[in-house]
Design an enzyme around this catalytic site. Structure first.
Site, mmCIF file in Angstrom:
data_model
loop_
_atom_site.group_PDB
_atom_site.id
_atom_site.type_symbol
_atom_site.label_atom_id
_atom_site.label_comp_id
_atom_site.label_asym_id
_atom_site.label_seq_id
_atom_site.Cartn_x
_atom_site.Cartn_y
_atom_site.Cartn_z
ATOM 1 N N SER A 151 2.215 -11.112 -2.056
ATOM 2 C CA SER A 151 1.128 -11.423 -1.125
ATOM 3 C C SER A 151 0.695 -12.869 -1.327
ATOM 4 O O SER A 151 0.689 -13.364 -2.471
ATOM 5 C CB SER A 151 -0.066 -10.503 -1.387
ATOM 6 N N TYR A 164 -5.847 -6.770 -7.054
ATOM 7 C CA TYR A 164 -4.695 -6.736 -6.142
ATOM 8 C C TYR A 164 -3.919 -8.048 -6.224
ATOM 9 O O TYR A 164 -2.691 -8.055 -6.396
ATOM 10 C CB TYR A 164 -5.199 -6.492 -4.716
HETATM 11 N N1 LIG Z 1 -0.638 -6.235 5.958
HETATM 12 C C1 LIG Z 1 -0.894 -7.410 5.359
HETATM 13 O O1 LIG Z 1 -1.635 -8.270 5.869
HETATM 14 C C2 LIG Z 1 -0.255 -7.718 4.036
HETATM 15 C C3 LIG Z 1 -0.452 -9.012 3.509
HETATM 16 C C4 LIG Z 1 0.119 -9.317 2.294
HETATM 17 C C5 LIG Z 1 0.902 -8.388 1.633
HETATM 18 N N2 LIG Z 1 1.086 -7.146 2.165
HETATM 19 C C6 LIG Z 1 1.925 -6.194 1.422
HETATM 20 O O2 LIG Z 1 2.863 -5.607 2.299
HETATM 21 C C7 LIG Z 1 3.170 -4.278 1.842
HETATM 22 C C8 LIG Z 1 2.980 -3.280 2.980
HETATM 23 O O3 LIG Z 1 1.639 -3.359 3.413
HETATM 24 P P1 LIG Z 1 1.087 -2.637 4.751
HETATM 25 O O4 LIG Z 1 0.089 -3.551 5.326
HETATM 26 O O5 LIG Z 1 2.218 -2.134 5.559
HETATM 27 O O6 LIG Z 1 0.257 -1.439 4.109
HETATM 28 P P2 LIG Z 1 0.361 0.168 4.250
HETATM 29 O O7 LIG Z 1 -0.899 0.669 3.631
HETATM 30 O O8 LIG Z 1 0.711 0.566 5.632
HETATM 31 O O9 LIG Z 1 1.579 0.525 3.316
HETATM 32 C C9 LIG Z 1 1.482 0.694 1.928
HETATM 33 C C10 LIG Z 1 2.056 2.061 1.582
HETATM 34 O O10 LIG Z 1 2.168 2.166 0.158
HETATM 35 C C11 LIG Z 1 1.962 3.530 -0.159
HETATM 36 N N3 LIG Z 1 1.616 3.700 -1.578
HETATM 37 C C12 LIG Z 1 0.438 3.399 -2.177
HETATM 38 N N4 LIG Z 1 0.499 3.763 -3.472
HETATM 39 C C13 LIG Z 1 1.716 4.301 -3.677
HETATM 40 C C14 LIG Z 1 2.361 4.870 -4.812
HETATM 41 N N5 LIG Z 1 1.745 4.959 -5.994
HETATM 42 N N6 LIG Z 1 3.625 5.336 -4.686
HETATM 43 C C15 LIG Z 1 4.253 5.267 -3.469
HETATM 44 N N7 LIG Z 1 3.701 4.748 -2.370
HETATM 45 C C16 LIG Z 1 2.437 4.263 -2.473
HETATM 46 C C17 LIG Z 1 0.830 3.961 0.761
HETATM 47 O O11 LIG Z 1 0.777 5.373 0.894
HETATM 48 C C18 LIG Z 1 1.191 3.237 2.064
HETATM 49 O O12 LIG Z 1 1.916 4.061 2.946
HETATM 50 C C19 LIG Z 1 2.252 -4.050 0.635
HETATM 51 O O13 LIG Z 1 2.967 -4.367 -0.550
HETATM 52 C C20 LIG Z 1 1.136 -5.045 0.835
HETATM 53 O O14 LIG Z 1 0.498 -5.392 -0.383
HETATM 54 C C21 LIG Z 1 0.518 -6.784 3.354
#
Ligand SMILES: NC(=O)c1ccc[n+]([C@@H]2O[C@H](COP(=O)([O-])OP(=O)(O)OC[C@H]3O[C@@H](n4cnc5c(N)ncnc54)[C@H](O)[C@@H]3O)[C@@H](O)[C@H]2O)c1
Length: 272
Positions: A151, A164
């Site tokens: 991130s 985080y």
């Molecule tokens: N959306 C953004 O703006 C953004 C920005 C920077 C980084 N990210 C990163 O991108 C990735 C996807 O994010 P997203 O926005 O699609 O979020 P999201 O919440 O849709 O997806 C994250 C998923 O991880 C799963 N999860 C959580 N804990 C878990 C565990 N212990 N074991 C297995 N699964 C688990 C959740 O159930 C969820 O479905 C993440 O790593 C997030 O940190 C997202």
């Protein structure tokens, strides 16, 4: 054209964090599978993992799923065994799952140790365990590509998401260690550092004025889409990225590429 070779033909991928159609994971699976990979989707039991997998299978992709808690070593081992039994090998690992958006994850003096341990336990330990147990299978198959979803929050300080962001900093370092230790065995490991990616979930959760703040700092004038991350994952997974390893690659519209005061200073100049 029918029969045309695709970049990921014959490859098998695991993508974690695909417990719904609303995040970055599902478009990533679509793109990897569209490039020829067979994909195992993984997420927590109790998520919409099975419904999501059924939907993607109905779109014609070769997919399977297995519940996993990435912080649990036995679960992670079982996911690897399932993948090898189902599709015969592991070539690509997209460590996409994360614990995020915890309202109590604020400033250090008010941060609870339990929350810190929970977030580190899922994000940092989870990514490490997934690498630990995928790597031997990748080596057995002649190599592989690991993509850790980090991130942009790990690049600069803020008042929010302290644990985080620190967990994503750990993932950046893990990426370099994996790349260093297993490069000679054909394993590349890179991280992607997304900026704000407007998933369906975030679009509802984040107030529009806040979205505008992020848009004003995007050098492209746009917010990110899940497909922007999926594109980079699919590229890094392929042999087209054969000379790229150990890198943390921002996919963020340049939000961390400019001096933070640029927008305000430009506005002052405009005012004369
Ligand atoms: N959306 C953004 O703006 C953004 C920005 C920077 C980084 N990210 C990163 O991108 C990735 C996807 O994010 P997203 O926005 O699609 O979020 P999201 O919440 O849709 O997806 C994250 C998923 O991880 C799963 N999860 C959580 N804990 C878990 C565990 N212990 N074991 C297995 N699964 C688990 C959740 O159930 C969820 O479905 C993440 O790593 C997030 O940190 C997202």
């Amino acid at each position: 054209m029918a029969g045309e070779a695709k970049d990921l033909d014959g490859k098998v991928a695991i993508v974690t964090g695909v417990g719904s159609l609303k995040g970055i994971g599902a478009p990533t699976v679509r793109m990897l599978a569209g490039a020829g990979a067979k994909v195992v989707l993984a997420d927590l039991a109790g998520s919409q993992l099975e419904e999501t997998t059924r939907q993607l299978a109905s779109e014609g992709f070769e997919v399977a799923c297995r519940p996993v808690d990435i912080s649990d070593e036995a679960d992670v081992k079982a996911l690897m065994a399932f993948t090898v039994e189902k599709f015969g090998r592991i070539d690509i690992l997209d460590n996409n799952a994360a614990c995020q958006g915890q309202a109590e994850d604020g400033i250090i003096t008010e941060l609870s140790v339990d929350l810190w341990d929970k977030i580190m336990g899922i994000n940092a330990r989870g990514a490490m365990l997934m690498c630990k147990h995928a790597i031997p299978h990748m080596i057995a198959g002649g190599g592989g590509s690991i993509i850790n979803i980090s991130s942009g929050t790990a690049h600069a300080g803020d008042f929010y998401a302290t644990a985080y962001a620190c967990s994503k900093g750990a993932i950046n370092t893990l990426t370099k260690y994996v790349a260093t230790q297993y490069g000679a065995q054909g394993i590349r490991c890179n991280a992607i550092a997304p900026g704000l990616i407007m998933t369906a979930t975030l679009d509802i959760a984040m107030p529009k004025p806040m979205q505008e703040v992020f848009r004003s700092h995007s050098l492209t004038g746009k917010l990110g889409r899940p497909e922007d991350i999926a594109e980079m994952v699919t590229f890094l997974a392929s042999d087209r990225a054969r000379f790229i390893t150990g890198q943390v690659i921002p996919v963020d519209g340049g939000i961390y590429a400019h001096i933070p005061t640029v927008v305000e200073v430009a506005a002052l100049f405009k005012q004369g």
